[in-house]
Design a protein around this motif. Structure first.
Motif, short mmCIF file in Angstrom:
data_model
loop_
_atom_site.label_atom_id
_atom_site.label_comp_id
_atom_site.label_asym_id
_atom_site.label_seq_id
_atom_site.Cartn_x
_atom_site.Cartn_y
_atom_site.Cartn_z
N ARG A 185 10.08 13.18 -8.20
CA ARG A 185 9.53 13.46 -7.07
C ARG A 185 8.91 12.50 -6.35
NH1 ARG A 185 4.45 16.81 -6.77
NH2 ARG A 185 3.65 14.65 -7.12
N THR A 200 2.49 9.78 -19.04
CA THR A 200 2.12 11.18 -19.51
C THR A 200 3.31 11.56 -20.15
OG1 THR A 200 0.80 11.37 -17.71
CG2 THR A 200 1.14 13.50 -19.02
N ARG A 203 7.81 15.43 -11.89
CA ARG A 203 6.76 14.78 -10.84
C ARG A 203 7.18 13.21 -10.54
NH1 ARG A 203 1.87 17.74 -12.98
NH2 ARG A 203 1.30 15.92 -13.74
N SER A 232 2.97 1.36 -3.50
CA SER A 232 2.13 1.57 -4.56
C SER A 232 1.55 2.59 -5.19
CB SER A 232 1.06 0.36 -4.78
OG SER A 232 0.41 0.05 -3.51
N ILE A 239 4.66 5.54 -12.61
CA ILE A 239 3.94 5.24 -13.89
C ILE A 239 3.05 6.10 -14.68
CG2 ILE A 239 2.63 3.16 -14.88
CD1 ILE A 239 3.84 1.43 -12.53
N THR A 240 2.17 6.70 -13.99
CA THR A 240 1.18 7.48 -14.82
C THR A 240 2.10 8.79 -15.40
OG1 THR A 240 -0.41 7.12 -13.10
CG2 THR A 240 -0.70 8.89 -14.44
N ASN A 241 2.84 9.48 -14.63
CA ASN A 241 3.56 10.61 -14.89
C ASN A 241 4.62 10.09 -16.13
OD1 ASN A 241 2.90 12.79 -13.26
ND2 ASN A 241 3.85 11.67 -11.64
N ARG A 260 9.53 9.82 -3.22
CA ARG A 260 8.61 9.76 -2.18
C ARG A 260 8.39 8.10 -1.96
NH1 ARG A 260 2.64 10.87 -3.67
NH2 ARG A 260 1.58 9.60 -1.73
N LYS A 306 -3.25 -0.37 -8.22
CA LYS A 306 -2.22 0.64 -8.07
C LYS A 306 -0.91 -0.04 -8.16
CE LYS A 306 -4.73 4.48 -6.21
NZ LYS A 306 -4.52 5.49 -5.15
N PRO A 307 0.10 -0.05 -8.69
CA PRO A 307 0.00 1.05 -10.02
C PRO A 307 -0.28 0.10 -11.13
CG PRO A 307 2.42 0.11 -9.53
CD PRO A 307 1.54 -0.57 -8.47
N PHE A 308 -1.01 0.91 -11.95
CA PHE A 308 -1.89 0.22 -13.13
C PHE A 308 -1.12 0.83 -14.36
CE2 PHE A 308 -4.35 3.50 -10.99
CZ PHE A 308 -4.42 4.47 -12.16
N SER A 366 -0.70 12.82 -5.52
CA SER A 366 0.00 12.63 -6.66
C SER A 366 -0.75 11.95 -7.91
CB SER A 366 1.42 11.61 -6.33
OG SER A 366 0.83 10.24 -6.24
N VAL A 367 -1.83 11.26 -7.24
CA VAL A 367 -2.72 10.87 -8.22
C VAL A 367 -3.40 11.84 -9.16
CG1 VAL A 367 -4.86 9.16 -8.82
CG2 VAL A 367 -2.88 8.46 -7.27
N GLU A 421 -2.72 14.80 -9.41
CA GLU A 421 -1.83 15.60 -10.24
C GLU A 421 -1.55 14.96 -11.37
OE1 GLU A 421 1.24 18.13 -7.31
OE2 GLU A 421 2.07 16.13 -8.41
N SER A 422 -1.02 13.75 -11.51
CA SER A 422 -0.73 13.04 -12.64
C SER A 422 -1.84 12.48 -13.57
CB SER A 422 0.40 11.79 -12.34
OG SER A 422 -0.39 10.88 -11.18
N LEU A 423 -2.79 11.77 -13.05
CA LEU A 423 -3.96 11.26 -13.78
C LEU A 423 -4.58 12.07 -14.78
CD1 LEU A 423 -4.52 8.32 -14.21
CD2 LEU A 423 -6.13 8.63 -12.40
N HIS A 457 0.94 -1.29 0.00
CA HIS A 457 0.07 0.08 0.02
C HIS A 457 0.95 1.37 0.03
CE1 HIS A 457 -2.57 3.26 1.59
NE2 HIS A 457 -3.40 2.52 0.98
N ASP A 499 -3.69 14.61 -16.38
CA ASP A 499 -2.70 15.12 -17.46
C ASP A 499 -2.66 13.76 -18.47
OD1 ASP A 499 -1.95 17.46 -16.52
OD2 ASP A 499 0.14 17.07 -15.97
N LEU A 500 -2.50 12.60 -17.85
CA LEU A 500 -2.51 11.59 -18.88
C LEU A 500 -4.15 11.29 -19.49
CD1 LEU A 500 -0.99 9.00 -19.78
CD2 LEU A 500 -1.98 7.69 -17.89
N LEU A 547 -6.79 2.49 -20.22
CA LEU A 547 -7.54 2.67 -21.57
C LEU A 547 -8.55 1.76 -21.67
CD1 LEU A 547 -4.86 3.97 -24.37
CD2 LEU A 547 -6.86 5.18 -23.72
N SER A 558 2.50 4.30 -8.46
CA SER A 558 1.26 4.41 -9.16
C SER A 558 1.50 5.85 -9.97
CB SER A 558 0.02 4.60 -8.47
OG SER A 558 -0.86 4.83 -9.12
N ALA A 560 -4.79 0.88 -3.94
CA ALA A 560 -3.23 0.43 -3.78
C ALA A 560 -3.27 -0.73 -2.89
CB ALA A 560 -2.53 1.48 -2.97
N ASN A 561 -4.62 -1.06 -2.24
CA ASN A 561 -4.59 -2.52 -1.33
C ASN A 561 -5.19 -3.55 -2.42
OD1 ASN A 561 -4.21 -1.94 1.35
ND2 ASN A 561 -6.13 -0.82 1.51
N ASP A 586 -5.17 10.88 -2.57
CA ASP A 586 -3.60 10.91 -2.73
C ASP A 586 -3.46 12.06 -3.87
OD1 ASP A 586 -0.89 9.36 -2.39
OD2 ASP A 586 -0.94 9.83 -4.76
N GLU A 641 -0.79 2.11 -18.38
CA GLU A 641 -1.74 3.05 -19.27
C GLU A 641 -2.66 2.12 -20.09
OE1 GLU A 641 0.87 5.81 -21.64
OE2 GLU A 641 0.16 4.53 -23.17
#
Lengths: 832, 124
Positions: free
Chosen positions: A630, A606, A627, A594, A601-603, A634, B106-108, B16-17, B19-21, A591, B23-24, B114, A598, B85-86, B14, B110
């Motif tokens: 960063r 992108t 990111r 990940s 991988i997403t960043n 983390r 997570k992490p999944f 970071s999710v 922020e990033s998701l 947890h 954008d993707l 899709l 997560s 994440a669990n 979260d 792309e």
């Protein structure tokens, strides 16, 4: 002499006096005058004709005064009528006269006389004269009276008359026999010593009362001197006697108009002074020889009376003791003369049989009290006692009138001389209480046996010197021997499991020095089943100094089986919990990690897409790449945090009792050790202080050391595989736990290397265990070390300070950060 | 594909999710909005326009499944793709049964995202 002469005169032939010529009377008179006896002649009418010189002198009278003798005043007034009557009869009948009466002599004292009168006849046979011979028999008479008095006194004593009566009679007797004397008997109580219970019937109370309780001393009274010196004391005249001039006693005596005092000690046959006999006279005097004789006589009788009284008191006392003893012991005595059927019971016998003391004892009365079921026995015993006169001894029951049952014990001994007529002395004891106690004892023995049966615990006794065994029924049952079997060591060893034989034999060898036992071993029963026994025995010396063991042996097979099952369950549980905690740990790690992964991988996705677009979105790609970095940091931070959480290993600190913790480990390891044929001896010190620590971690260290020790001996076959676990307390108040094996040991130079993480001398690889053990102990501020034994093997020990709190070690609680992380479980040890 | 760009809303605590998701998603060609909590999403004006909801399961306050139930109660039929994440395999069938399009751990990748989005928007 006088009597002889009197007889001579009597014997003179009557013919001599028959009608003598007047001239010959003178001759007769002169003859009579010359005779040394009293003699007189009386005419036929009863007037005195002649009295010889002796007679006139004796009575101090002239013939003229005596002529009419009835009025002469010499015959005692009480006797005169009788004497006159006797003479009247004699004068008329002409028969000789013989009469006793008292005459007053010249000194004025009456004396007893025996007077004989014989008629003198003339030729025609007519009585012309009477020849009279009065004989003084006063001495004889008095002796007779004294004898009679003495006899009467002795009869009084013999018939058990009260002592004061006897002593009063004694005084009266003396006073009668010795006129002018007043008497007192003063018995002595030597416990004082004082004069007590004086008897003096003729003395006034005012004289006797002050004498009561006077001390028996030389200065008190003549009686005191007589008693203390055991000699007679004669005070002729107390008024002039110098010995009593200054004594208050003098005034006391004179105040009662008494002058002379004669005191004589009364002594018993064995020489004890029982009292004094005292004679008082109103005029100064010393005792005459007759009085001395009387005194001797009276004191003798008094000694008999006092002695008898004393003995009776003793007898009464001892009878009272006996009665008391019989009462206390509930024992009555009896005497039975079979020939006459006479039976005597003591008071206690009456009480025991519940009959009033007024009934006359009979065999029938006893049989009537007999319990119906016991009657045949008692009848048979009584019959054979009468028939054969044999001593007998038996018990039976009585049924009392109120229905209560008594148990009695009868002992009868034939004390008769005649074998044909037995005479029994016996004792009958009420043993009801004892019987009840016995019954209770039997009952409690039954309960005990039952308890032993239920708890599968037998008791044992063993006298070492002569190999004597005392087993309870349950012990026999446990060993599978019949209770009548005579137990010996070969028989015990026959049952011991072959694998434990050595242990048992060693224990027995050690028993010779009296050490207490606490062993577990197994029996292999004839049917092939195995029993686990726990034997505890305490050695002690009996009165003769012989070593004796008292103990208990418990069949713990069931417990051992459940413990084994429990052990298996526990290890299963431990495994499950380890797996579970590992799973939880994994989930938490997953947890935490990940989330940033997560993001990464997403960043990254992108970023790639932005760079691949036309035109490439470089700014966006740069931003997403930043990111990504960063989030990478983390993730790495998460890992660092996890590592830190692992490293912190906050143990659960609590007070730990190391003996108890050790015993628990033992319980868990027993079956495993037994499988490897290893025996364990525990020598746990008492009064160990508590230590602060993580109980589970410390137990894991102990278990690790135990397994090490056991495995170190796995190839040992030439000596016992024995582990000794000890706990102790050192001088710095640290608690030491040591585990001693008899294994192959180690080379001195490898002692330190042994604790290195991967060092091991064994195939199964215990190295990690020792290393972890050491780090656990060190985290408890303790020390773990190893020392080679004097004999084979090694001893591993660790010590823990008594209190960690004082050194500032905190018992941490898990913070919020640990929400997802379980406490470390020292998995390294668990896997050893 | 619809003429106007489909709106995909992301609800995750979260950052970071968040922020990033989006954008993707925009790179994929969708319109995207991010919300830090279920409550924030419900309070927004996006509920009616959202074509697909990417929803975190474990969140402070109202969790993902609770939001799913709430939307169903309000009769908003928005296709939902859960993310978590669990890695608890047992939760997935329950969520799908309750109407979720998919549940991604997570992490999944792309590709997985899709695929899930295309299924979600097709069902629209």
């Amino acid at each position: 002499m006088e009597n002889e002469i009197a007889r001579f005169v009597d014997a003179l032939p009557g013919s001599v006096f028959t009608a003598p010529p007047d001239g010959r009377f003178d001759l007769v008179r002169s003859v009579l005058d010359d005779l040394p006896v009293l003699s007189a002649l009386m005419d036929a009418s009863g007037r005195l004709e002649f009295a010889n010189r002796q007679l006139l002198a004796y009575f101090g009278k002239s013939l003229e005064e005596l002529k009419d003798w009835g009025k002469a005043g010499i015959i005692h007034p009480d006797d005169l009528p009788g004497v006159c009557e006797a003479w009247d009869r004699a004068l008329q009948s002409g028969t000789a006269l013989d009469i006793e009466y008292r005459n007053r002599c010249a000194d004025g004292i009456y004396r007893w006389f025996q007077t004989r009168g014989s008629p003198i006849r003339d030729a025609e046979g007519r009585i012309v004269l009477w020849h009279i011979v009065p004989l003084d028999i006063d001495d004889r008479k008095r002796a007779e009276a004294e004898l009679a008095g003495e006899k009467q006194l002795l009869e009084m004593i013999a018939s058990g008359r009260p002592l004061p009566d006897v002593l009063d009679a004694l005084c009266k007797f003396f006073e009668t026999a010795a006129t002018g004397c007043l008497c007192g008997v003063y018995p002595i109580d030597w416990s004082g010593p004082t004069f007590q219970n004086a008897a003096a019937p003729s003395l006034p109370a005012s004289y006797i009362a002050p004498m009561e309780g006077l001390p028996v001393r030389l200065d008190v009274a003549p009686c005191g001197v007589a008693a203390q010196t055991r000699t007679q004391v004669i005070v002729e005249d107390i008024e002039s006697d110098s010995r009593w001039r200054d004594s208050s006693y003098r005034a006391h005596v004179l105040g009662h108009a008494l002058r002379s005092v004669w005191s004589t000690p009364i002594s018993s046959l064995d020489g004890r002074v029982l009292g004094t006999f005292c004679i008082y006279r109103r005029t100064p005097a010393t005792p005459s020889s007759h009085q001395q004789e009387l005194i001797a006589q009276v004191t003798h009788i008094a000694s008999i009376a006092l002695d008898r009284e004393r003995k009776e008191a003793e007898l009464k006392r001892s009878e009272a003791f006996l009665a008391q003893a019989q009462r206390l012991t509930l024992t009555g005595s009896l005497w039975w003369k079979t020939s006459t059927g006479e039976i005597t019971w003591s008071e206690e016998s009456y009480r025991l049989l519940e009959y009033p003391v007024t009934v006359t004892p009979t065999v029938e009365l006893i049989l009537r009290r007999c319990h119906p079921e016991d009657l045949p026995l008692v009848q048979e015993k009584v019959a054979s006692a009468v028939r054969d006169g044999v001593n007998t001894d038996f018990e039976h029951r009585l049924v009392m009138p109120n229905g209560a049952v008594k148990h009695i014990h009868i002992v009868m001994q034939n004390v008769g001389f005649d074998s044909g007529a037995p005479e029994f002395m016996g004792a009958v004891t009420d043993i009801t209480e004892w019987k009840l106690a016995q019954e209770k004892l039997r009952q409690s023995e039954t309960y005990l046996a039952e308890a032993q049966k239920l708890s599968l615990t037998g008791s044992i006794g063993w006298r070492v010197a002569d190999d004597q065994h005392f087993w309870s029924d349950e012990t026999y049952r446990i060993f599978g021997y019949h209770p009548s079997t005579l137990i010996s060591f070969p028989l015990i060893l026959q049952r011991v499991h072959p694998e434990d034989l050595e242990v048992v034999q060693r224990a027995l060898a050690e028993a010779q020095d009296g050490r207490d036992f606490d062993y577990e071993y197994r029996l292999l029963m004839p049917d092939g089943s195995v029993k686990h026994l726990h034997l505890v025995a305490h050695g002690m010396r009996d009165r003769d100094g012989r070593l004796e063991y008292i103990g208990a042996v418990q069949d713990v097979t069931q417990q051992r089986r459940s413990e084994e099952a429990l052990g298996e369950l526990r290890s299963e549980l431990a495994h499950v919990s380890r797996v579970t905690s590992l799973g939880t740990l994994t989930a938490s790690i997953a947890h935490e990690v990940s989330q940033p992964l997560s993001g990464i991988i997403t960043n990254a996705s992108t970023c790639l897409r932005m760079l691949a677009s036309d035109p490439p979105n470089v700014d966006g790609a740069r931003e997403t790449a930043r990111r990504t970095i960063r989030d990478g940091h983390r993730a790495s931070e998460v890992i660092t945090r996890l590592r830190a959480l692992f490293a912190r290993k906050t143990p659960t600190m609590e007070p730990v009792e190391l003996n108890e913790a050790t015993r628990e480990v033992m319980a868990l390891s027993r079956s495993e050790l037994q499988r490897s044929r290893t025996t364990i001896r525990m020598e746990l010190a008492e009064d160990l202080p508590l230590v602060m620590g993580d109980r589970v971690q410390l137990q894991q260290v102990i278990m690790n050391l135990l397994r090490n020790a056991s495995e170190a001996m796995s190839e040992v076959d030439d000596r016992p595989r024995e582990i000794v676990i000890r706990t102790a307390r050192d001088k710095d108040d640290r608690v030491i736990v040591s585990v001693q094996d008899a294994g192959s040991g180690f080379e001195p130079h490898s002692a330190e290397k042994m604790f290195d993480a991967f060092y091991t001398t064994k195939q199964h690889g215990m190295g990690i265990g020792l290393s972890v053990s050491r780090s656990i102990i060190e985290s408890h501020r303790g020390r773990l070390w190893a020392v080679p034994n004097d004999g084979p093997g090694v001893t591993f020990s660790f010590s823990i300070p008594r209190s960690l709190e004082e050194e500032g070690v905190e018992a941490h609680e898990h913070g919020d950060s640990a929400r997802s992380l379980v406490a470390p479980d020292v998995p390294a040890l668990g896997s050893v | 594909m619809t003429t106007s760009r489909s709106l995909v809303s992301v609800v995750d605590d979260d950052e970071s999710v968040r922020e990033s998701l989006p954008d993707l998603l925009r790179e994929f060609g969708f319109a995207a909005r991010a919300f830090a909590s279920a409550e924030e999403f419900l309070a927004s004006d996006c509920v009616a326009h959202t074509n697909c909801l990417i929803l975190d399961i474990a969140m402070p306050g109202m969790g993902g499944p609770a939001l799913q139930r709430e939307l169903s109660r309000r009769q908003w039929a928005i296709p939902i793709v859960f993310i978590t994440a669990n890695r608890d395999d047992s939760i997935r069938p329950r969520l799908l049964e309750a109407g979720a399009v998919d549940c991604l751990f997570k992490p999944f990748s792309e590709t997985a995202l899709l695929e899930a989005l295309s299924v979600a928007l097709r069902s629209n």
